[in-house]
Design a protein around this motif. Structure first.
Motif, PDB file in Angstrom:
ATOM      1  N   ASN A 206       0.982  -1.164  -0.015  1.00 35.68           N
ATOM      2  CA  ASN A 206      -0.182   0.025   0.116  1.00 35.68           C
ATOM      3  C   ASN A 206       0.851   1.403   0.263  1.00 35.68           C
ATOM      4  OD1 ASN A 206      -1.611   2.269   0.504  1.00 35.68           O
ATOM      5  ND2 ASN A 206      -2.914   0.936   2.134  1.00 35.68           N
ATOM      6  N   ASP A 207       1.007   1.982  -1.293  1.00 43.56           N
ATOM      7  CA  ASP A 207       1.545   3.095  -1.347  1.00 43.56           C
ATOM      8  C   ASP A 207       1.264   4.283  -0.082  1.00 43.56           C
ATOM      9  OD1 ASP A 207       3.525   2.391  -3.407  1.00 43.56           O
ATOM     10  OD2 ASP A 207       1.902   2.850  -4.801  1.00 43.56           O
ATOM     11  N   ASP A 208       0.014   4.058   0.458  1.00 40.32           N
ATOM     12  CA  ASP A 208      -0.461   5.175   1.201  1.00 40.32           C
ATOM     13  C   ASP A 208       0.444   4.939   2.624  1.00 40.32           C
ATOM     14  OD1 ASP A 208      -1.935   6.125  -0.481  1.00 40.32           O
ATOM     15  OD2 ASP A 208      -3.807   4.995   0.399  1.00 40.32           O
ATOM     16  N   ILE A 209       1.226   3.925   2.791  1.00 42.25           N
ATOM     17  CA  ILE A 209       1.951   3.947   3.952  1.00 42.25           C
ATOM     18  C   ILE A 209       3.489   3.928   4.001  1.00 42.25           C
ATOM     19  CG2 ILE A 209       0.524   2.564   5.164  1.00 42.25           C
ATOM     20  CD1 ILE A 209       2.265   0.160   4.531  1.00 42.25           C
ATOM     21  N   LEU A 210       4.108   4.499   2.677  1.00 43.19           N
ATOM     22  CA  LEU A 210       5.264   4.795   2.557  1.00 43.19           C
ATOM     23  C   LEU A 210       5.851   5.766   3.408  1.00 43.19           C
ATOM     24  CD1 LEU A 210       5.409   4.319  -1.413  1.00 43.19           C
ATOM     25  CD2 LEU A 210       6.710   3.016   0.274  1.00 43.19           C
ATOM     26  N   LEU A 211       5.144   7.031   3.249  1.00 44.83           N
ATOM     27  CA  LEU A 211       5.482   8.138   4.130  1.00 44.83           C
ATOM     28  C   LEU A 211       5.498   7.795   5.570  1.00 44.83           C
ATOM     29  CD1 LEU A 211       4.281  11.630   2.417  1.00 44.83           C
ATOM     30  CD2 LEU A 211       6.605  10.737   2.859  1.00 44.83           C
ATOM     31  N   THR A 212       4.536   7.036   6.032  1.00 42.10           N
ATOM     32  CA  THR A 212       4.290   6.750   7.300  1.00 42.10           C
ATOM     33  C   THR A 212       5.573   5.975   7.910  1.00 42.10           C
ATOM     34  OG1 THR A 212       2.046   6.719   7.042  1.00 42.10           O
ATOM     35  CG2 THR A 212       2.625   5.718   9.043  1.00 42.10           C
ATOM     36  N   GLY A 213       5.953   4.987   6.873  1.00 43.47           N
ATOM     37  CA  GLY A 213       7.245   4.141   7.097  1.00 43.47           C
ATOM     38  C   GLY A 213       8.414   5.025   7.505  1.00 43.47           C
ATOM     39  N   VAL A 214       8.457   5.907   6.461  1.00 41.95           N
ATOM     40  CA  VAL A 214       9.814   6.879   6.605  1.00 41.95           C
ATOM     41  C   VAL A 214       9.583   7.765   7.644  1.00 41.95           C
ATOM     42  CG1 VAL A 214      10.816   8.696   5.382  1.00 41.95           C
ATOM     43  CG2 VAL A 214       9.643   7.044   3.910  1.00 41.95           C
ATOM     44  N   ARG A 215       8.622   8.217   8.198  1.00 38.61           N
ATOM     45  CA  ARG A 215       8.545   9.057   9.174  1.00 38.61           C
ATOM     46  C   ARG A 215       8.707   8.165  10.748  1.00 38.61           C
ATOM     47  NH1 ARG A 215       3.894  11.890   6.823  1.00 38.61           N
ATOM     48  NH2 ARG A 215       4.840  13.805   6.439  1.00 38.61           N
ATOM     49  N   TYR A 216       8.169   6.848  10.523  1.00 38.12           N
ATOM     50  CA  TYR A 216       8.524   6.008  11.706  1.00 38.12           C
ATOM     51  C   TYR A 216      10.237   5.792  11.697  1.00 38.12           C
ATOM     52  CZ  TYR A 216       9.554   1.578  14.152  1.00 38.12           C
ATOM     53  OH  TYR A 216       9.896   0.588  15.103  1.00 38.12           O
ATOM     54  N   TRP A 217      10.700   5.614  10.730  1.00 39.06           N
ATOM     55  CA  TRP A 217      12.133   5.553  10.829  1.00 39.06           C
ATOM     56  C   TRP A 217      12.988   6.725  11.467  1.00 39.06           C
ATOM     57  CZ3 TRP A 217      13.576   1.000  11.321  1.00 39.06           C
ATOM     58  CH2 TRP A 217      13.557  -0.070  10.606  1.00 39.06           C
ATOM     59  N   MET A 218      12.567   7.941  10.780  1.00 34.21           N
ATOM     60  CA  MET A 218      13.147   9.000  11.236  1.00 34.21           C
ATOM     61  C   MET A 218      12.893   9.250  12.779  1.00 34.21           C
ATOM     62  SD  MET A 218      14.085  10.284   8.631  1.00 34.21           S
ATOM     63  CE  MET A 218      14.559  12.268   8.789  1.00 34.21           C
ATOM     64  N   ALA A 219      11.695   9.049  13.233  1.00 27.80           N
ATOM     65  CA  ALA A 219      11.165   9.347  14.586  1.00 27.80           C
ATOM     66  C   ALA A 219      12.150   8.229  15.590  1.00 27.80           C
ATOM     67  CB  ALA A 219       9.721   8.922  15.022  1.00 27.80           C
ATOM     68  N   LEU A 220      12.320   6.986  14.898  1.00 29.58           N
ATOM     69  CA  LEU A 220      12.938   5.989  15.755  1.00 29.58           C
ATOM     70  C   LEU A 220      14.593   6.462  15.992  1.00 29.58           C
ATOM     71  CD1 LEU A 220      12.675   2.983  17.101  1.00 29.58           C
ATOM     72  CD2 LEU A 220      13.560   2.342  14.694  1.00 29.58           C
ATOM     73  N   VAL A 221      15.020   6.739  14.875  1.00 30.91           N
ATOM     74  CA  VAL A 221      16.681   7.288  15.034  1.00 30.91           C
ATOM     75  C   VAL A 221      16.558   8.407  15.968  1.00 30.91           C
ATOM     76  CG1 VAL A 221      18.311   8.476  13.630  1.00 30.91           C
ATOM     77  CG2 VAL A 221      17.031   6.446  12.629  1.00 30.91           C
ATOM     78  N   SER A 222      15.663   9.381  16.029  1.00 36.58           N
ATOM     79  CA  SER A 222      15.627  10.565  16.841  1.00 36.58           C
ATOM     80  C   SER A 222      15.678   9.868  18.390  1.00 36.58           C
ATOM     81  CB  SER A 222      14.737  11.419  16.740  1.00 36.58           C
ATOM     82  OG  SER A 222      14.819  12.329  15.558  1.00 36.58           O
ATOM     83  N   MET A 223      14.647   8.991  18.608  1.00 33.38           N
ATOM     84  CA  MET A 223      14.304   8.456  19.882  1.00 33.38           C
ATOM     85  C   MET A 223      15.463   7.642  20.338  1.00 33.38           C
ATOM     86  SD  MET A 223      11.265   8.951  20.768  1.00 33.38           S
ATOM     87  CE  MET A 223      11.827   8.279  22.312  1.00 33.38           C
ATOM     88  N   GLU A 224      15.949   6.586  19.268  1.00 32.53           N
ATOM     89  CA  GLU A 224      17.111   5.898  19.823  1.00 32.53           C
ATOM     90  C   GLU A 224      18.444   6.843  20.149  1.00 32.53           C
ATOM     91  OE1 GLU A 224      19.038   3.568  20.377  1.00 32.53           O
ATOM     92  OE2 GLU A 224      17.787   1.662  20.302  1.00 32.53           O
ATOM     93  N   LEU A 225      18.822   7.644  19.138  1.00 28.87           N
ATOM     94  CA  LEU A 225      20.150   8.258  19.369  1.00 28.87           C
ATOM     95  C   LEU A 225      20.168   9.767  19.903  1.00 28.87           C
ATOM     96  CD1 LEU A 225      21.516   7.069  15.811  1.00 28.87           C
ATOM     97  CD2 LEU A 225      21.890   6.082  17.924  1.00 28.87           C
ATOM     98  N   ASP A 226      19.049  10.342  20.086  1.00 29.31           N
ATOM     99  CA  ASP A 226      18.872  11.697  20.817  1.00 29.31           C
ATOM    100  C   ASP A 226      18.206  11.356  21.901  1.00 29.31           C
ATOM    101  OD1 ASP A 226      20.333  12.684  18.844  1.00 29.31           O
ATOM    102  OD2 ASP A 226      18.573  13.664  17.862  1.00 29.31           O
ATOM    103  N   GLY A 227      17.235  10.374  22.128  1.00 22.97           N
ATOM    104  CA  GLY A 227      16.310  10.298  23.112  1.00 22.97           C
ATOM    105  C   GLY A 227      15.195  11.374  22.911  1.00 22.97           C
TER     106      GLY A 227
END
Ligand code: ZN
Ligand code: ZN
Length: 396
Positions: free
Chosen positions: A372-393
């Motif tokens: 489903n192409d509608d979740i592509l951006l959601t997936g990108v946002r998840y990865w970005m948020a995860l990197v922030s959470m993990e590496l910046d808290g």
């Protein structure tokens, strides 16, 4: 599509369009286990053009791309996407239908690859984090253990990670919702087989033969007792027989000398996995002996149980909530009987495997499935948020 012109603003229409055309391009050109050459080249060229340092050739077509944050050294996390397709003849008729007959991206790995590339694009432009991200693009997730091969070839020796994460789309889960659980989430998926052998003989004179069909029949009746009588009621397990072969269709009057039985075993802990193997072996041997036959037993360990760690589940769920909102993230889904190659990585490094809803529609491995192409951006946002959470808290 020109590599140089890849947009880098997640809020722009251009970025969304690029991501969709990238996903559809991969969908049109599916490649199966360890043959993901076009896909691997596409991924590598993009990552390289964004300045990431690449290591290619792990498990043939696997790629690890390293990105250091601009805020100095810190923790290292691995983000995994899978690149392989399946031997399925696609029945969809849209424009991005597979151009390779008999091969299809029927599990959404085209989408997983596109989402991680999207995140790599944005993070490469502005690596505003402390520490390092390893982007892991693996081959052969489907039944060939490409992740295991990457580990055997030194993945985590060359690129040590403090935590690893993966995302898989989930048809049936509402579009863009997230779901995860701590502890065992997917099953160990193993194959077992027993070959009963006896002398065989004339069907009219069974007293002169030892009959492996009788031994096999008795064995089949006892297989279901393993889950019912040996596995603790607090544990889940499945044993199914999927293949039986004996004798010849044209020879119903001949007692065959051999019977082959093959099946699958699913379990969620190492202890239950061992127990299934031991009990199958024992029942095969004793049923064979009871009927003066012999049994050759093999238990082929394919994928271990996928076990998420609580700390990483907490971070992953926090990232998902940041993207989708509290009420669209479930953290206590029931364990699932399917298996996943990422389980090998989770045996080495603590981490979390997250599901993202693909919405209604055919299940993965169906010949009419599509990511489903509608979740592509959601997936990108998840990865970005995860990197922030993990590496910046933090999620900013
Ligand atoms: Zn699959
Ligand atoms: Zn898959």
């Amino acid at each position: 599509m020109s590599i140089k012109s890849v947009p880098d603003d997640i809020g722009s229409e251009e970025f969304a369009n690029w991501l969709q055309s990238l996903r559809r391009d991969i969908h049109r050109h599916p490649e199966t286990a360890f043959k993901e050459e076009r896909t691997s080249n596409l991924v590598a060229n993009l990552l390289e053009s964004w300045g990431l340092v690449l290591h290619r050739g792990l498990a043939k077509t696997g790629i690890v791309a390293t990105l250091h944050g601009k805020r100095g050294p810190g923790r290292t996390i691995g983000l995994r996407a899978d690149m392989d397709a399946l031997f399925i003849d696609e029945k969809n008729n849209f424009k991005h239908k597979s151009c390779q007959q008999g091969v299809m991206h029927a599990c959404g790995h085209d989408g997983h690859t596109a989402m991680l590339l999207g995140a790599a694009r944005l993070l490469a432009k502005n690596p505003d984090f402390k520490g390092t991200v390893q982007f892991i693009f693996q081959p052969a997730e489907e039944s060939e253990g490409g992740g295991r091969v990457m580990i055997e070839e030194g993945l985590f020796d060359m690129f040590p990670c403090d935590a690893v994460y993966a995302v898989h789309n989930a048809p049936g889960l509402p579009t863009g919702d997230f779901a995860i659980r701590s502890g065992p989430m997917l099953a160990a998926g193993d194959t077992w087989e027993v070959e009963f052998s006896g002398s065989g003989g004339h069907g009219a004179m069974p007293h002169t033969a030892t009959d492996p069909i009788t031994a096999a029949g008795a064995f089949i009746n006892t297989v279901s007792t393993i889950v019912a009588r040996n596995v603790p009621s607090s544990e889940a397990a499945v044993l199914s027989i999927g293949h039986i072969h004996a004798g010849d269709y044209n020879s119903p009057n001949i007692i065959p000398g051999n019977v082959l039985i093959r099946g699958t075993a699913r379990s969620f802990t190492a202890e239950t996995r061992d127990l299934l193997e031991d009990r199958l072996h024992c029942l095969a041997d004793h049923n064979a002996r009871a009927f003066q036959c012999e049994a050759a037993f093999r238990f082929i360990r394919r994928y271990p149980p996928l076990v998420n760690r609580q700390d990483q589940v907490d971070i992953a769920a926090q990232a998902a909530r940041h993207v989708a909102g509290d009420d669209r993230v479930t953290t206590d889904i029931d364990p699932i009987g399917g298996s996943e190659d990422f389980a090998f990585m989770l045996e080495e490094v603590p981490g979390a495997y997250m599901l993202i809803g693909n919405g209604p529609g055919p299940f993965v491995h169906s010949d009419t499935y599509d990511f489903n192409d509608d979740i592509l951006l959601t997936g990108v946002r998840y990865w970005m948020a995860l990197v922030s959470m993990e590496l910046d808290g933090q999620t900013s």
